[in-house]
Design a protein around this motif. Structure first.
Motif, short mmCIF file in Angstrom:
data_model
loop_
_atom_site.label_atom_id
_atom_site.label_comp_id
_atom_site.label_asym_id
_atom_site.label_seq_id
_atom_site.Cartn_x
_atom_site.Cartn_y
_atom_site.Cartn_z
N LEU A 1 5.07 -2.01 -17.02
CA LEU A 1 4.38 -0.87 -16.44
C LEU A 1 2.96 -1.31 -16.15
CD1 LEU A 1 6.22 0.29 -19.06
CD2 LEU A 1 5.47 2.45 -18.06
N GLN A 2 2.42 -0.87 -15.02
CA GLN A 2 1.06 -1.26 -14.69
C GLN A 2 0.45 -0.26 -13.72
OE1 GLN A 2 2.17 -5.04 -12.26
NE2 GLN A 2 0.64 -3.94 -11.07
N GLN A 3 -0.85 -0.33 -13.62
CA GLN A 3 -1.51 0.39 -12.55
C GLN A 3 -1.06 -0.21 -11.21
OE1 GLN A 3 -5.56 -0.07 -14.55
NE2 GLN A 3 -5.79 1.92 -13.57
N PRO A 4 -1.08 0.60 -10.14
CA PRO A 4 -0.41 0.20 -8.90
C PRO A 4 -1.27 -0.70 -8.00
CG PRO A 4 -1.25 2.41 -8.65
CD PRO A 4 -1.55 2.01 -10.06
N THR A 5 -1.59 -1.91 -8.51
CA THR A 5 -2.29 -2.91 -7.70
C THR A 5 -1.66 -4.27 -7.94
OG1 THR A 5 -3.92 -3.65 -9.34
CG2 THR A 5 -4.46 -1.64 -8.13
N ASP A 6 -2.08 -5.24 -7.15
CA ASP A 6 -1.63 -6.62 -7.35
C ASP A 6 -2.86 -7.51 -7.48
OD1 ASP A 6 0.30 -8.67 -7.58
OD2 ASP A 6 0.10 -9.17 -5.46
N PHE A 7 -3.78 -7.11 -8.36
CA PHE A 7 -5.03 -7.82 -8.57
C PHE A 7 -4.92 -8.74 -9.79
CE2 PHE A 7 -7.27 -3.76 -6.91
CZ PHE A 7 -7.07 -4.14 -5.59
N SER A 8 -5.00 -10.03 -9.57
CA SER A 8 -4.99 -11.00 -10.67
C SER A 8 -6.09 -12.03 -10.49
CB SER A 8 -3.64 -11.73 -10.75
OG SER A 8 -2.60 -10.86 -11.12
N ILE A 9 -6.80 -12.31 -11.58
CA ILE A 9 -7.75 -13.42 -11.64
C ILE A 9 -7.06 -14.53 -12.42
CG2 ILE A 9 -10.04 -14.18 -12.32
CD1 ILE A 9 -10.04 -11.92 -10.24
N THR A 10 -6.69 -15.61 -11.74
CA THR A 10 -5.91 -16.68 -12.35
C THR A 10 -6.84 -17.76 -12.87
OG1 THR A 10 -4.13 -16.20 -10.78
CG2 THR A 10 -3.97 -18.25 -12.02
N LEU A 11 -7.01 -17.80 -14.19
CA LEU A 11 -7.89 -18.79 -14.80
C LEU A 11 -7.27 -20.18 -14.74
CD1 LEU A 11 -8.77 -15.95 -15.96
CD2 LEU A 11 -9.54 -17.17 -17.98
N GLU A 12 -5.97 -20.24 -14.91
CA GLU A 12 -5.25 -21.51 -14.97
C GLU A 12 -4.43 -21.67 -13.68
OE1 GLU A 12 -1.85 -23.66 -17.82
OE2 GLU A 12 -2.20 -21.51 -17.93
N TRP A 13 -5.07 -22.12 -12.61
CA TRP A 13 -4.39 -22.16 -11.33
C TRP A 13 -3.66 -23.48 -11.08
CZ3 TRP A 13 -6.04 -26.17 -8.45
CH2 TRP A 13 -7.36 -26.62 -8.62
N THR B 1 3.27 -0.12 -3.84
CA THR B 1 2.21 -1.13 -3.89
C THR B 1 2.65 -2.38 -3.13
OG1 THR B 1 1.54 -0.34 -6.08
CG2 THR B 1 0.80 -2.55 -5.44
N THR B 2 1.74 -2.94 -2.36
CA THR B 2 2.04 -4.20 -1.67
C THR B 2 1.48 -5.37 -2.47
OG1 THR B 2 0.00 -4.11 -0.38
CG2 THR B 2 1.97 -3.14 0.61
N GLN B 3 2.07 -6.55 -2.25
CA GLN B 3 1.46 -7.76 -2.78
C GLN B 3 0.07 -7.93 -2.18
OE1 GLN B 3 4.73 -10.59 -1.82
NE2 GLN B 3 4.66 -11.10 -4.00
N PHE B 4 -0.81 -8.55 -2.95
CA PHE B 4 -2.18 -8.71 -2.50
C PHE B 4 -2.23 -9.45 -1.16
CE2 PHE B 4 -6.26 -11.02 -2.39
CZ PHE B 4 -7.13 -9.95 -2.51
N GLY B 5 -2.91 -8.81 -0.21
CA GLY B 5 -3.07 -9.42 1.11
C GLY B 5 -1.90 -9.27 2.04
N LYS B 6 -0.84 -8.58 1.62
CA LYS B 6 0.36 -8.42 2.46
C LYS B 6 0.44 -6.98 3.00
CE LYS B 6 1.84 -12.59 1.46
NZ LYS B 6 3.05 -12.78 0.66
N ASP B 7 1.14 -6.84 4.13
CA ASP B 7 1.27 -5.52 4.76
C ASP B 7 2.38 -4.68 4.14
OD1 ASP B 7 -0.81 -5.98 6.57
OD2 ASP B 7 0.54 -6.93 8.02
N GLU B 8 3.54 -5.29 3.89
CA GLU B 8 4.67 -4.51 3.37
C GLU B 8 5.35 -5.16 2.18
OE1 GLU B 8 7.64 -3.12 6.03
OE2 GLU B 8 6.25 -1.94 7.25
N ALA B 9 5.18 -6.45 1.94
CA ALA B 9 5.88 -7.12 0.84
C ALA B 9 5.56 -6.42 -0.48
CB ALA B 9 5.48 -8.59 0.77
N GLY B 10 6.61 -6.07 -1.20
CA GLY B 10 6.47 -5.36 -2.46
C GLY B 10 6.86 -3.90 -2.39
N LEU B 11 6.85 -3.31 -1.21
CA LEU B 11 7.15 -1.89 -1.08
C LEU B 11 8.65 -1.62 -1.22
CD1 LEU B 11 4.89 -0.99 1.98
CD2 LEU B 11 4.43 -0.49 -0.43
#
Length: 336
Positions: free
Chosen positions: A198-210, A46-56
């Motif tokens: 453990l998580q499903q293989p995505t990097d999807f977060s909705i940040t309420l407290e940004w 899984t890559t970080q959201f919006g990244k090409d390879e970061a996280g792999l």
């Protein structure tokens, strides 16, 4: 034997994050915190959201694990898994060391991700607590009472951190606790909590407290805008008793760590090996917490992280070892 049919030890893989932490990861791995960060993505495709390879993750031979799995999915994942998920591990494992409290956030469900993000996976997750520091290690999970949508919108637009945090269930945690976090349920991991996630293989977060965490609100809604993103928030009250298992006192060669509701998403066991234990064939990720030994031909010590392909077969763990074993969900229609 190629690395596609035997266990493989993996080095640390710590993509840059927005929050502090990492000392506990360095201590577990006997490494240098200055070279790391608060998350170690283990056996990641899984890559970080919006990244090409970061996280792999990369294998020792230089290949990306993602590419190795795509080239021979049956060897890595097994025929039944591939029949249901294709060349998709359906799992991401992390070490996460919260050096500060994380912001209140949540993750989309499978249905929301499919409709709005073009992905079959949302991000249900679970936390296996393996260490804590400080006087009051807590996690915050789920609203204590039902919350109307306009109240959530007001909290987010006004960045009312105190109100958001006060609305969540505070749960004091210690090593051995396992917390299930369904998609949509707002949460925040407290300072000093060290977990295997453990998580499903995505990097999807909705940040309420940004505010105070991200560069601005645009970084908090996955490009959807908060009007749309907040539809994924689970606003109904949650009971901590339904989401937490206290497993510290449980013994035996293999201890099931998660509540039953986690099974459609992933599986986690704590192995207590003294001598030898055989593991059934499965793609899996091992995180060694204590002791020393081996899994097949691969040496294990405290801090080892190992990916085991399905093709390794019934592999033996030998020595005196305590480890977390993480696996994808069972397939829904196994072949007889």
């Amino acid at each position: 034997m190629s690395s596609d049919n035997q266990p493989v030890a993996l080095p640390a893989n710590q993509p840059r994050q927005f929050y502090r932490g990492g000392a506990a990861i360095a201590a577990l791995r006997d490494g240098d915190v200055a070279e790391g960060g608060p998350e170690d993505w283990v056996a990641s495709t899984t890559t970080q959201f919006g990244k090409d390879e970061a996280g792999l993750s990369r294998l020792p031979d230089g290949r990306l694990l993602r590419d190795a799995v795509a080239a021979d999915p049956v060897a890595w994942l097994g025929e039944e898994h591939v029949a249901e998920f294709g060349a998709d591990t359906a799992l991401l494992v992390k070490l996460l060391d919260a050096g500060e409290r994380l912001p209140v956030h949540c993750h989309p469900s499978n249905a929301f991700a499919a409709e709005h993000l073009g992905c079959r996976h949302g991000k249900t997750e679970a936390w296996v607590v393996i260490g804590t520091t400080g006087p009051d290690p807590v996690v915050h999970l789920g609203f204590r009472e039902d919350v109307p949508p306009e109240v959530v919108e007001e909290w987010v637009s006004g960045q009312d951190s105190a109100a958001m945090l006060a609305a969540l269930n505070p749960i004091r945690v210690s090593p051995g606790d396992a917390v299930f976090v369904p998609a949509g349920v707002p949460h925040a991991i407290g300072e000093g909590v060290f977990i295997v996630e453990l998580q499903q293989p995505t990097d999807f977060s909705i940040t309420l407290e940004w505010r105070g965490f991200l560069d601005g609100p645009e970084a908090g809604h996955l490009g959807l805008g908060y009007d749309k993103a907040l539809a994924c928030v689970e606003r109904r009250a949650q009971s901590a008793d339904d989401l937490v298992r206290r497993t510290r006192a449980l013994t035996g060669e293999s201890v099931d760590l998660l509540v039953p509701g986690a099974a459609p998403f992933f599986r986690a066991d704590r192995l207590h090996v003294s001598g030898s234990a055989a593991l059934e064939p499965s793609f899996s990720v091992l995180v060694v917490l204590e002791g020393a030994g081996a899994v097949g031909p691969v040496a294990l010590r405290r801090g080892s992280t190992v990916v085991v392909p399905h093709a390794a077969g019934e592999v033996a763990v030998t020595g005196d070892v305590v480890a977390i074993r993480c696996r994808p969900p069972e397939v829904s229609n196994p072949r007889s």
